[in-house]
Design an enzyme around this catalytic site. Structure first.
Site, PDB file in Angstrom:
ATOM      1  CE  LYS A 118      -0.980   0.197   4.942  1.00  0.00           C
ATOM      2  NZ  LYS A 118      -0.234   1.345   5.404  1.00  0.00           N
ATOM      3  NE  ARG A 142      -1.802   1.187  12.346  1.00  0.00           N
ATOM      4  CZ  ARG A 142      -0.769   1.627  11.669  1.00  0.00           C
ATOM      5  NH1 ARG A 142      -0.923   2.488  10.716  1.00  0.00           N
ATOM      6  NH2 ARG A 142       0.445   1.212  11.965  1.00  0.00           N
ATOM      7  NE  ARG A 146      11.263  -6.800   5.885  1.00  0.00           N
ATOM      8  CZ  ARG A 146      10.268  -5.954   6.065  1.00  0.00           C
ATOM      9  NH1 ARG A 146       9.863  -5.177   5.097  1.00  0.00           N
ATOM     10  NH2 ARG A 146       9.649  -5.891   7.218  1.00  0.00           N
ATOM     11  NE  ARG A 173       4.768  -6.223  12.224  1.00  0.00           N
ATOM     12  CZ  ARG A 173       5.876  -6.537  11.542  1.00  0.00           C
ATOM     13  NH1 ARG A 173       6.631  -7.536  11.928  1.00  0.00           N
ATOM     14  NH2 ARG A 173       6.199  -5.856  10.465  1.00  0.00           N
TER      15      ARG A 173
HETATM   16  P1  AMP Z   1       3.316   1.929  10.179  1.00  0.00           P
HETATM   17  O1  AMP Z   1       4.563   2.241   9.414  1.00  0.00           O
HETATM   18  O2  AMP Z   1       2.083   2.494   9.538  1.00  0.00           O
HETATM   19  O3  AMP Z   1       3.180   0.467  10.519  1.00  0.00           O
HETATM   20  O4  AMP Z   1       3.439   2.715  11.595  1.00  0.00           O
HETATM   21  C1  AMP Z   1       4.530   2.502  12.451  1.00  0.00           C
HETATM   22  C2  AMP Z   1       4.106   2.735  13.887  1.00  0.00           C
HETATM   23  O5  AMP Z   1       3.651   4.089  14.074  1.00  0.00           O
HETATM   24  C3  AMP Z   1       2.940   1.879  14.372  1.00  0.00           C
HETATM   25  O6  AMP Z   1       3.373   0.618  14.843  1.00  0.00           O
HETATM   26  C4  AMP Z   1       2.367   2.724  15.502  1.00  0.00           C
HETATM   27  O7  AMP Z   1       3.162   2.628  16.670  1.00  0.00           O
HETATM   28  C5  AMP Z   1       2.542   4.137  14.953  1.00  0.00           C
HETATM   29  N1  AMP Z   1       1.345   4.579  14.204  1.00  0.00           N
HETATM   30  C6  AMP Z   1       1.281   4.858  12.871  1.00  0.00           C
HETATM   31  N2  AMP Z   1       0.052   5.276  12.519  1.00  0.00           N
HETATM   32  C7  AMP Z   1      -0.689   5.243  13.649  1.00  0.00           C
HETATM   33  C8  AMP Z   1      -2.050   5.546  13.934  1.00  0.00           C
HETATM   34  N3  AMP Z   1      -2.905   5.961  12.991  1.00  0.00           N
HETATM   35  N4  AMP Z   1      -2.466   5.394  15.225  1.00  0.00           N
HETATM   36  C9  AMP Z   1      -1.633   4.996  16.198  1.00  0.00           C
HETATM   37  N5  AMP Z   1      -0.339   4.686  15.996  1.00  0.00           N
HETATM   38  C10 AMP Z   1       0.142   4.814  14.732  1.00  0.00           C
END
Ligand code: AMP
Length: 223
Positions: A17, A92, A126, A180
């Protein structure tokens, strides 16, 4: 008038994505807003926000809603978002989706659908060298020097250039990836349903095709 290019992109890890979000942003000349990228940049640069969120992101825990919502509220008020935007990684949670409803209207939600087993294969293949070079023993780029069990799982692999033994990140191991993905299903399914109440808002895309084919489907769906 409903702004046409206020977009969300939703999908599990390794769905591709992020790659698609960048291509959409380039095509429609709208900013790609990834909360994960914003947090990683702030942590790298040692900002106050970075210090606030690092404890959460390090443990794969969600940052508190109030903090993420304020960040998005500020970001969407900037001038470059006037023609639209593509949000990646937000909302999220249900409270985040409800808060976003108060800030703006969303035109389309692109859901990149990839089965869990495919995500697990993409992520758990990976392997990395200490200098950051990344390989994928199941997809590409495959390390030239690697040994596999008869069932196709890896025994060991080595860096093409230095010959160093490659290692897997702890959170890329299959059991962690499964956790996850379970979190994604528990937290994100209700959000898709939230937008699905308005006909034509949610578009489901098959994320198992190659990058250009996925993008072609998205373009068609967005018009
Ligand atoms: P991602 O790269 O989108 O997996 O985000 C990395 C980390 O940032 C996640 O594991 C969360 O700790 C935090 N994070 C990103 N987006 C959000 C969100 N919308 N709400 C809460 N935590 C977020």
């Amino acid at each position: 008038m409903i702004p046409q290019m206020n977009l969300l992109i939703v999908g599990p890890q390794a769905s591709g994505k992020g790659t698609q979000a960048k291509k959409i942003a380039d095509l429609y000349k709208i900013p790609h807003i990834s909360t994960g990228d914003i947090f990683r940049d702030n942590i790298k640069n040692g900002t106050a926000l970075g210090k606030q969120v690092v404890e959460y992101t390090n443990h794969g825990k969600l940052v508190p809603d109030a903090l993420v919502i304020q960040l998005i509220r500020d970001r969407l008020s900037q001038a470059d978002c006037a023609p639209g935007f593509i949000l990646d990684g937000f909302p999220r949670t249900q409270p985040q989706a409800e808060a976003l409803d108060q800030i703006t209207r969303i035109g389309k939600v692109v859901v990149v659908d990839v089965p869990d087993e495919v995500c697990i294969m993409r992520i758990s293949g990976r392997y990395m060298a200490s200098n950051g070079t990344t390989y994928n023993v199941y997809t590409s780029p495959k390390p030239k020097n690697a040994a596999y069990h008869p069932d196709g799982t890896l025994i060991e692999a080595f860096d093409d250039v230095t010959g160093e033994k490659l290692v897997q990140r702890d959170d890329d191991k299959p059991e962690k990836v499964r956790q996850r993905l379970a979190d994604y299903h528990a937290q994100t399914k209700p959000i898709i349903a939230h937008y699905g109440k308005t006909a034509g808002t949610v578009v489901l895309i098959d994320g198992q095709q190659d990058i250009d084919a996925v993008f072609g489907e998205i373009r068609q769906a967005l018009g």
